[in-house]
Scaffold this active site. Structure first.
Site, PDB file in Angstrom:
ATOM      1  N   HIS A  87     -12.078  -6.798   0.736  1.00  0.00           N
ATOM      2  CA  HIS A  87     -11.237  -5.800   1.408  1.00  0.00           C
ATOM      3  C   HIS A  87     -11.912  -5.174   2.636  1.00  0.00           C
ATOM      4  O   HIS A  87     -11.275  -4.985   3.668  1.00  0.00           O
ATOM      5  CB  HIS A  87     -10.870  -4.713   0.387  1.00  0.00           C
ATOM      6  CG  HIS A  87      -9.594  -4.005   0.677  1.00  0.00           C
ATOM      7  ND1 HIS A  87      -8.703  -3.618  -0.296  1.00  0.00           N
ATOM      8  CD2 HIS A  87      -9.042  -3.605   1.848  1.00  0.00           C
ATOM      9  CE1 HIS A  87      -7.681  -3.016   0.263  1.00  0.00           C
ATOM     10  NE2 HIS A  87      -7.860  -2.986   1.564  1.00  0.00           N
TER      11      HIS A  87
ATOM     12  N   LEU B  64       3.678  -1.928  11.562  1.00  0.00           N
ATOM     13  CA  LEU B  64       4.534  -0.856  12.094  1.00  0.00           C
ATOM     14  C   LEU B  64       3.693   0.399  12.344  1.00  0.00           C
ATOM     15  O   LEU B  64       4.232   1.504  12.482  1.00  0.00           O
ATOM     16  CB  LEU B  64       5.672  -0.548  11.106  1.00  0.00           C
ATOM     17  CG  LEU B  64       6.350  -1.757  10.435  1.00  0.00           C
ATOM     18  CD1 LEU B  64       7.438  -1.308   9.465  1.00  0.00           C
ATOM     19  CD2 LEU B  64       6.936  -2.714  11.486  1.00  0.00           C
ATOM     20  N   GLY B  65       2.363   0.210  12.345  1.00  0.00           N
ATOM     21  CA  GLY B  65       1.465   1.360  12.521  1.00  0.00           C
ATOM     22  C   GLY B  65       1.609   2.365  11.389  1.00  0.00           C
ATOM     23  O   GLY B  65       1.555   3.574  11.612  1.00  0.00           O
TER      24      GLY B  65
ATOM     25  N   ILE C 202      13.812  -2.732   3.618  1.00  0.00           N
ATOM     26  CA  ILE C 202      13.241  -4.015   3.167  1.00  0.00           C
ATOM     27  C   ILE C 202      14.116  -5.165   3.678  1.00  0.00           C
ATOM     28  O   ILE C 202      13.613  -6.162   4.208  1.00  0.00           O
ATOM     29  CB  ILE C 202      13.098  -4.022   1.623  1.00  0.00           C
ATOM     30  CG1 ILE C 202      12.010  -3.027   1.196  1.00  0.00           C
ATOM     31  CG2 ILE C 202      12.810  -5.428   1.091  1.00  0.00           C
ATOM     32  CD1 ILE C 202      11.920  -2.755  -0.301  1.00  0.00           C
TER      33      ILE C 202
ATOM     34  N   ASP D 280       1.645  -8.778  -0.744  1.00  0.00           N
ATOM     35  CA  ASP D 280       0.260  -8.361  -0.492  1.00  0.00           C
ATOM     36  C   ASP D 280      -0.037  -7.081  -1.282  1.00  0.00           C
ATOM     37  O   ASP D 280       0.603  -6.052  -1.077  1.00  0.00           O
ATOM     38  CB  ASP D 280       0.088  -8.073   1.011  1.00  0.00           C
ATOM     39  CG  ASP D 280      -1.336  -7.697   1.357  1.00  0.00           C
ATOM     40  OD1 ASP D 280      -2.158  -8.614   1.548  1.00  0.00           O
ATOM     41  OD2 ASP D 280      -1.640  -6.487   1.413  1.00  0.00           O
TER      42      ASP D 280
ATOM     43  N   TRP E 101       0.858  -1.200   0.000  1.00  0.00           N
ATOM     44  CA  TRP E 101       0.000   0.000   0.000  1.00  0.00           C
ATOM     45  C   TRP E 101       0.889   1.243   0.000  1.00  0.00           C
ATOM     46  O   TRP E 101       1.900   1.278   0.715  1.00  0.00           O
ATOM     47  CB  TRP E 101      -0.907  -0.004   1.242  1.00  0.00           C
ATOM     48  CG  TRP E 101      -1.731   1.228   1.384  1.00  0.00           C
ATOM     49  CD1 TRP E 101      -2.400   1.893   0.400  1.00  0.00           C
ATOM     50  CD2 TRP E 101      -1.973   1.955   2.597  1.00  0.00           C
ATOM     51  NE1 TRP E 101      -3.061   2.979   0.933  1.00  0.00           N
ATOM     52  CE2 TRP E 101      -2.816   3.037   2.272  1.00  0.00           C
ATOM     53  CE3 TRP E 101      -1.572   1.778   3.930  1.00  0.00           C
ATOM     54  CZ2 TRP E 101      -3.264   3.961   3.236  1.00  0.00           C
ATOM     55  CZ3 TRP E 101      -2.021   2.692   4.883  1.00  0.00           C
ATOM     56  CH2 TRP E 101      -2.854   3.761   4.531  1.00  0.00           C
TER      57      TRP E 101
ATOM     58  N   ASN F  94      14.001  -5.551   7.545  1.00  0.00           N
ATOM     59  CA  ASN F  94      12.764  -6.168   8.042  1.00  0.00           C
ATOM     60  C   ASN F  94      12.730  -7.682   7.860  1.00  0.00           C
ATOM     61  O   ASN F  94      11.847  -8.351   8.396  1.00  0.00           O
ATOM     62  CB  ASN F  94      11.541  -5.531   7.364  1.00  0.00           C
ATOM     63  CG  ASN F  94      11.387  -4.071   7.734  1.00  0.00           C
ATOM     64  OD1 ASN F  94      12.090  -3.579   8.622  1.00  0.00           O
ATOM     65  ND2 ASN F  94      10.491  -3.374   7.065  1.00  0.00           N
TER      66      ASN F  94
ATOM     67  N   GLN G  34      -7.563 -10.449   7.444  1.00  0.00           N
ATOM     68  CA  GLN G  34      -6.442  -9.496   7.489  1.00  0.00           C
ATOM     69  C   GLN G  34      -6.933  -8.245   8.213  1.00  0.00           C
ATOM     70  O   GLN G  34      -7.871  -7.593   7.754  1.00  0.00           O
ATOM     71  CB  GLN G  34      -5.983  -9.162   6.066  1.00  0.00           C
ATOM     72  CG  GLN G  34      -4.790  -8.235   6.061  1.00  0.00           C
ATOM     73  CD  GLN G  34      -4.286  -7.885   4.659  1.00  0.00           C
ATOM     74  OE1 GLN G  34      -4.269  -6.719   4.281  1.00  0.00           O
ATOM     75  NE2 GLN G  34      -3.864  -8.882   3.899  1.00  0.00           N
TER      76      GLN G  34
ATOM     77  N   TYR H 154      -4.916  -0.310  -4.373  1.00  0.00           N
ATOM     78  CA  TYR H 154      -3.575   0.274  -4.253  1.00  0.00           C
ATOM     79  C   TYR H 154      -3.092   0.828  -5.597  1.00  0.00           C
ATOM     80  O   TYR H 154      -2.116   1.563  -5.654  1.00  0.00           O
ATOM     81  CB  TYR H 154      -2.548  -0.730  -3.692  1.00  0.00           C
ATOM     82  CG  TYR H 154      -2.898  -1.299  -2.335  1.00  0.00           C
ATOM     83  CD1 TYR H 154      -3.901  -0.740  -1.553  1.00  0.00           C
ATOM     84  CD2 TYR H 154      -2.229  -2.404  -1.829  1.00  0.00           C
ATOM     85  CE1 TYR H 154      -4.236  -1.273  -0.318  1.00  0.00           C
ATOM     86  CE2 TYR H 154      -2.552  -2.945  -0.589  1.00  0.00           C
ATOM     87  CZ  TYR H 154      -3.570  -2.373   0.158  1.00  0.00           C
ATOM     88  OH  TYR H 154      -3.895  -2.907   1.383  1.00  0.00           O
TER      89      TYR H 154
ATOM     90  N   LYS I 245      -6.993  -8.036  -3.409  1.00  0.00           N
ATOM     91  CA  LYS I 245      -8.257  -7.821  -2.680  1.00  0.00           C
ATOM     92  C   LYS I 245      -9.303  -7.157  -3.562  1.00  0.00           C
ATOM     93  O   LYS I 245      -8.970  -6.358  -4.440  1.00  0.00           O
ATOM     94  CB  LYS I 245      -8.001  -6.926  -1.445  1.00  0.00           C
ATOM     95  CG  LYS I 245      -6.808  -7.352  -0.628  1.00  0.00           C
ATOM     96  CD  LYS I 245      -6.630  -6.563   0.645  1.00  0.00           C
ATOM     97  CE  LYS I 245      -5.249  -6.821   1.239  1.00  0.00           C
ATOM     98  NZ  LYS I 245      -4.199  -5.895   0.774  1.00  0.00           N
TER      99      LYS I 245
ATOM    100  N   SER J 143       7.689  -1.394   2.804  1.00  0.00           N
ATOM    101  CA  SER J 143       8.692  -0.338   2.667  1.00  0.00           C
ATOM    102  C   SER J 143       9.012  -0.159   1.194  1.00  0.00           C
ATOM    103  O   SER J 143       8.826  -1.076   0.393  1.00  0.00           O
ATOM    104  CB  SER J 143       9.974  -0.689   3.436  1.00  0.00           C
ATOM    105  OG  SER J 143      10.970   0.268   3.142  1.00  0.00           O
TER     106      SER J 143
END
Ligand SMILES: NC(=O)C1=CN([C@@H]2O[C@H](COP(=O)(O)OP(=O)(O)OC[C@H]3O[C@@H](n4cnc5c(N)ncnc54)[C@H](OP(=O)(O)O)[C@@H]3O)[C@@H](O)[C@H]2O)C=CC1
Ligand SMILES: O=C1CO[C@H](CO)[C@@H](O)[C@@H]1O
Length: 296
Positions: free
Chosen positions: A116, A204-205, A251, A52, A28, A254, A175, A57, A82, A245
């Site tokens: 979604h 990660l909010g 990337i 994902d 996203w 993580n 999800q 998006y 989605k 990211s």
């Protein structure tokens, strides 16, 4: 806490036996074009095998191109997309929306297709029938081999309960917005009771948790980044995080979540963060109409 996964390619099993890699790569706000293309390319190079995306998006074309250009065997990848709200006012439109996603991705099938959102604002007065129609179409897509699994996103207990009244195939995944600031314990218990795997979006909010001093303290103790702590927390809880990211170093960073583990003090502090900070919210759908013209 010890976990059995040792790499990004280790898997959980969905209730239909399909294997799903324990961490997925979020896309996203990765713009269609070079940004999304490079992000997915770097993610695949870094070892991710689970991507994902979503029709809304607006980046399925670039995500699909990066996947196809990678040369990685399709069977070794797990791709989720989605069904967006505007495309699901009928059974037929859901089938059409899925076909459109597949063509934008340039793939023959996806591994997971999700509804979604459960209650698009425009359809709020009849969300049950909306979900029933979309779900019947999702079941057909699944039976026809268009997707290897079907599920939902942003569904609360009540939405799933309603769906289960008519579903012939029950959702395999839910999800949801999930991180230490919003731990969704009841919904997760409900998912577990129904053998629905919980995927954690915005682990990660959406970046907002990364500057919290209490998380930085835990990260410093383990000599890792806050992002790594948050991804590891999800894994130790048995959830499936979807960090996003667009930077190659982030990337890679993580992915390095298998060489350390959180101790009981860390878990106690992380548990106490529940309810602090950003919580699950429903978006204003009109905002998305503007940014994704092909879905209008
Ligand atoms: N089903 C749904 O309704 C939803 C699903 N999702 C899915 O979940 C995914 C993840 O959620 P999302 O909200 O995007 O965000 P995340 O919680 O994954 O956070 C992403 C942010 O963190 C930054 N970041 C990532 N790693 C690091 C790092 N190691 N160090 C510093 N900063 C870092 C990113 O920066 P940068 O990008 O600049 O590198 C970006 O700003 C989405 O991309 C999407 O696939 C998300 C929202 C809703
Ligand atoms: O996946 C998504 C990206 O985030 C949006 C929230 O701002 C969501 O609406 C959407 O579900």
């Amino acid at each position: 806490m010890q976990i059995s996964a040792k790499t990004l390619t280790d898997t959980y099993s969905l209730k239909n036996g399909i294997k799903i890699p324990v961490v997925g790569f979020g896309t996203w706000q990765s713009n269609n074009g070079a940004e999304a293309y490079n992000a997915v390319k770097w993610a695949l190079e870094a070892g991710y095998r689970h991507i994902d995306t979503a029709a809304v998006y607006g980046n399925e074309e670039s995500v699909g191109k990066a996947i196809r250009d990678s040369g990685i065997k399709r069977d070794d990848l797990f791709i989720t997309t989605k069904l967006w709200n505007y495309q699901r006012d009928s059974y037929e439109h859901t089938l059409q929306a899925f076909g459109d996603s597949l063509s934008r991705l340039g793939l023959d099938y996806v591994d997971l297709y999700l509804i979604h959102w459960p209650e698009p604002i425009e359809y709020r007065d009849h969300w049950q029938s909306l979900n029933d129609n979309s779900w019947r179409a999702m079941e057909k897509i699944y039976r026809d081999g268009g997707t290897r699994a079907i599920g939902v996103s942003n569904f609360r207990e009540t939405h799933i309960n309603e769906l289960l009244k008519t579903a012939e195939i029950t959702p395999m995944v839910n999800q949801i917005f999930l991180n230490p600031g919003d731990q969704e314990k009841n919904l997760i218990k409900y998912n577990q009771d129904h053998k629905i795997l919980t995927e954690a979006y915005s682990p990660l909010g959406t970046g907002q948790l990364l500057s919290r001093p209490d998380l930085k303290k835990i990260a410093n103790k383990h000599n890792v980044s806050v992002a790594q702590i948050l991804i590891r927390w999800n894994l130790e809880k048995g959830y499936l995080p979807l960090p996003k990211s667009t930077h190659q170093d982030f990337i890679k960073n993580n992915t390095q979540v298998f060489d350390f583990q959180l101790d009981s003090d860390d878990h106690r502090l992380l548990d106490q963060m529940d309810g602090q900070g950003q919580q699950h919210t429903e978006p204003r759908l009109h905002d998305f109409q503007k940014i994704v013209p092909f879905l209008e």
